[in-house]
Write a protein that holds these residues in place. Structure first.
Motif, mmCIF file in Angstrom:
data_model
loop_
_atom_site.group_PDB
_atom_site.id
_atom_site.type_symbol
_atom_site.label_atom_id
_atom_site.label_comp_id
_atom_site.label_asym_id
_atom_site.label_seq_id
_atom_site.Cartn_x
_atom_site.Cartn_y
_atom_site.Cartn_z
ATOM 1 N N HIS A 1 1.222 -7.270 -3.489
ATOM 2 C CA HIS A 1 -0.041 -7.070 -2.774
ATOM 3 C C HIS A 1 -0.391 -5.580 -2.705
ATOM 4 O O HIS A 1 -1.546 -5.199 -2.912
ATOM 5 C CB HIS A 1 0.057 -7.652 -1.361
ATOM 6 C CG HIS A 1 0.182 -9.138 -1.322
ATOM 7 N ND1 HIS A 1 1.348 -9.799 -1.613
ATOM 8 C CD2 HIS A 1 -0.733 -10.105 -1.027
ATOM 9 C CE1 HIS A 1 1.158 -11.099 -1.489
ATOM 10 N NE2 HIS A 1 -0.087 -11.307 -1.135
ATOM 11 N N LEU A 2 0.611 -4.747 -2.403
ATOM 12 C CA LEU A 2 0.367 -3.311 -2.289
ATOM 13 C C LEU A 2 -0.050 -2.718 -3.634
ATOM 14 O O LEU A 2 -0.963 -1.886 -3.701
ATOM 15 C CB LEU A 2 1.623 -2.609 -1.766
ATOM 16 C CG LEU A 2 1.508 -1.106 -1.490
ATOM 17 C CD1 LEU A 2 0.407 -0.835 -0.468
ATOM 18 C CD2 LEU A 2 2.836 -0.547 -0.993
ATOM 19 N N HIS A 3 0.603 -3.160 -4.701
ATOM 20 C CA HIS A 3 0.250 -2.666 -6.035
ATOM 21 C C HIS A 3 -1.180 -3.053 -6.392
ATOM 22 O O HIS A 3 -1.937 -2.245 -6.965
ATOM 23 C CB HIS A 3 1.233 -3.212 -7.082
ATOM 24 C CG HIS A 3 0.967 -2.703 -8.470
ATOM 25 N ND1 HIS A 3 0.168 -3.399 -9.373
ATOM 26 C CD2 HIS A 3 1.360 -1.574 -9.101
ATOM 27 C CE1 HIS A 3 0.094 -2.715 -10.495
ATOM 28 N NE2 HIS A 3 0.803 -1.607 -10.361
ATOM 29 N N ARG B 1 -3.699 -13.949 3.391
ATOM 30 C CA ARG B 1 -4.711 -12.988 3.817
ATOM 31 C C ARG B 1 -4.142 -11.864 4.674
ATOM 32 O O ARG B 1 -4.595 -10.720 4.577
ATOM 33 C CB ARG B 1 -5.832 -13.713 4.576
ATOM 34 C CG ARG B 1 -6.563 -14.737 3.714
ATOM 35 C CD ARG B 1 -7.816 -15.222 4.398
ATOM 36 N NE ARG B 1 -8.540 -16.180 3.563
ATOM 37 C CZ ARG B 1 -9.818 -16.500 3.725
ATOM 38 N NH1 ARG B 1 -10.513 -15.939 4.704
ATOM 39 N NH2 ARG B 1 -10.392 -17.371 2.928
ATOM 40 N N SER B 2 -3.192 -12.164 5.513
ATOM 41 C CA SER B 2 -2.624 -11.113 6.357
ATOM 42 C C SER B 2 -1.931 -10.056 5.502
ATOM 43 O O SER B 2 -1.992 -8.858 5.799
ATOM 44 C CB SER B 2 -1.633 -11.720 7.356
ATOM 45 O OG SER B 2 -0.603 -12.422 6.681
ATOM 46 N N ARG B 3 -1.292 -10.490 4.415
ATOM 47 C CA ARG B 3 -0.624 -9.530 3.526
ATOM 48 C C ARG B 3 -1.650 -8.713 2.746
ATOM 49 O O ARG B 3 -1.431 -7.528 2.479
ATOM 50 C CB ARG B 3 0.307 -10.272 2.562
ATOM 51 C CG ARG B 3 1.513 -10.905 3.233
ATOM 52 C CD ARG B 3 2.475 -11.469 2.222
ATOM 53 N NE ARG B 3 3.621 -12.094 2.870
ATOM 54 C CZ ARG B 3 4.636 -12.667 2.208
ATOM 55 N NH1 ARG B 3 4.624 -12.673 0.870
ATOM 56 N NH2 ARG B 3 5.638 -13.204 2.867
ATOM 57 N N VAL B 4 -2.759 -9.339 2.382
ATOM 58 C CA VAL B 4 -3.818 -8.614 1.687
ATOM 59 C C VAL B 4 -4.354 -7.495 2.562
ATOM 60 O O VAL B 4 -4.484 -6.340 2.117
ATOM 61 C CB VAL B 4 -4.957 -9.569 1.279
ATOM 62 C CG1 VAL B 4 -6.168 -8.781 0.766
ATOM 63 C CG2 VAL B 4 -4.489 -10.542 0.207
ATOM 64 N N LEU B 5 -4.645 -7.808 3.824
ATOM 65 C CA LEU B 5 -5.191 -6.800 4.725
ATOM 66 C C LEU B 5 -4.165 -5.715 5.021
ATOM 67 O O LEU B 5 -4.507 -4.521 5.063
ATOM 68 C CB LEU B 5 -5.655 -7.461 6.027
ATOM 69 C CG LEU B 5 -6.342 -6.547 7.037
ATOM 70 C CD1 LEU B 5 -7.581 -5.899 6.428
ATOM 71 C CD2 LEU B 5 -6.725 -7.325 8.299
ATOM 72 N N ALA B 6 -2.905 -6.112 5.218
ATOM 73 C CA ALA B 6 -1.864 -5.130 5.493
ATOM 74 C C ALA B 6 -1.671 -4.189 4.301
ATOM 75 O O ALA B 6 -1.513 -2.969 4.470
ATOM 76 C CB ALA B 6 -0.553 -5.830 5.826
ATOM 77 N N ALA B 7 -1.694 -4.746 3.091
ATOM 78 C CA ALA B 7 -1.540 -3.924 1.892
ATOM 79 C C ALA B 7 -2.727 -2.993 1.715
ATOM 80 O O ALA B 7 -2.573 -1.821 1.342
ATOM 81 C CB ALA B 7 -1.385 -4.824 0.665
ATOM 82 N N LYS B 8 -3.911 -3.497 1.995
ATOM 83 C CA LYS B 8 -5.110 -2.664 1.877
ATOM 84 C C LYS B 8 -5.054 -1.510 2.882
ATOM 85 O O LYS B 8 -5.380 -0.356 2.538
ATOM 86 C CB LYS B 8 -6.361 -3.523 2.111
ATOM 87 C CG LYS B 8 -7.660 -2.878 1.660
ATOM 88 C CD LYS B 8 -8.830 -3.801 1.933
ATOM 89 C CE LYS B 8 -8.839 -5.017 1.031
ATOM 90 N NZ LYS B 8 -9.165 -4.639 -0.386
ATOM 91 N N ALA B 9 -4.642 -1.801 4.103
ATOM 92 C CA ALA B 9 -4.542 -0.767 5.139
ATOM 93 C C ALA B 9 -3.478 0.272 4.774
ATOM 94 O O ALA B 9 -3.678 1.480 4.969
ATOM 95 C CB ALA B 9 -4.222 -1.404 6.483
ATOM 96 N N THR B 10 -2.351 -0.184 4.234
ATOM 97 C CA THR B 10 -1.271 0.735 3.859
ATOM 98 C C THR B 10 -1.703 1.667 2.733
ATOM 99 O O THR B 10 -1.501 2.889 2.804
ATOM 100 C CB THR B 10 -0.026 -0.055 3.432
ATOM 101 O OG1 THR B 10 0.395 -0.895 4.502
ATOM 102 C CG2 THR B 10 1.110 0.884 3.049
#
Length: 255
Positions: free
Chosen positions: A3-5, A96-105
């Motif tokens: 997700h982060l990548h 979705r929670s991982r998508v938002l967390a990765a986007k924020a990071t």
């Protein structure tokens, strides 16, 4: 990591990302340089008696650089809603929670890196200009200076997350930017308009940016409406609270 990548790839391939990061550095440096250049012995014949907070003065550009960070944060989510690619993102990564967390990071790390460049350049420029004007240059190894510099980097990163949070809530870039700029600039102006000392104090304590920018102060800390770290905590609470609320809506409503 997947997700982060993915979020890092999306963020770095947007041309607006690099323009806004460059604007953050340029605004922070330019305004800070102008501020320290304005302090001369003509305005203050005895620099020691002026008690000028030269560190805070050199970081004045954060006040304007935060606008670019807010826009970047809003675009990080709002652009996907605007083009409809958010559906593709959620199809490929349904958590979705991982998508938002990765986007924020990814957003916070990239903004912090650019902000650190702007802050270091501002302090370095101040070290060159202030002695020629008769003022003591800020020491980059001094504890209060390091706190002000690191805190300013955090302020800009948190403002970017604030923009991301608002865009997640409204699913609209323009609305997020409008409300965000109002919170950053209009609310602090009200503190100068309001005649009530009580309300002026409340705005300085609880409005996100007046409170957060107390982190830049290195002198007369006892006269601040709110302490440096508690003030930064106010902005962090706004960003975290709105991001949490946006996360709830992001998970529960249709894209």
């Amino acid at each position: 990591m997947r997700h982060l990548h993915a979020e890092w790839t999306k963020l770095r391939t947007l041309p607006s990302t690099w323009w806004l990061l460059a604007a953050t550095v340029a605004l922070t440096l330019t305004v800070g340089t102008a501020a320290v250049s304005s302090v001369t012995t003509q305005a203050c014949p005895d620099p020691a008696a002026c008690h000028e907070d030269t560190v805070k003065l050199s970081l004045t550009g954060v006040w304007l650089g935060q606008a670019a960070c807010l826009v970047l944060g809003a675009l990080a989510m709002g652009a996907e809603y605007g083009t409809g690619t958010i559906r593709t993102t959620l199809t490929a990564m349904p958590m979705r929670s991982r998508v938002l967390a990765a986007k924020a990071t990814a957003l916070a790390l990239l903004t912090a890196a650019a902000s650190a460049v702007g802050i270091l350049l501002s302090l370095g420029t101040a070290r060159l200009i202030l002695p020629t004007n008769g003022f003591e240059a800020p020491s980059l190894t001094d504890g209060p200076t390091l706190r002000a510099a690191a805190g300013s980097v955090l302020v800009l990163a948190l403002v970017a997350l604030l923009g991301l949070s608002l865009a997640t809530l409204f699913r609209d870039t323009a609305g997020a930017i409008t409300l965000g700029l109002g919170a950053l600039y209009v609310v602090p102006l009200l503190a100068n308009i309001i005649n009530s000392p009580t309300w002026q104090d409340r705005v300085q304590r609880w409005a996100p940016i007046p409170a957060a920018l107390s982190i830049q102060a290195t002198k007369n800390l006892d006269r601040l409406p709110i302490g440096p770290w508690p003030g930064l905590g106010v902005l962090a609470a706004y960003a975290a609270g709105l991001l949490a609320l946006g996360g709830v809506l992001f998970r529960t409503r249709d894209a």
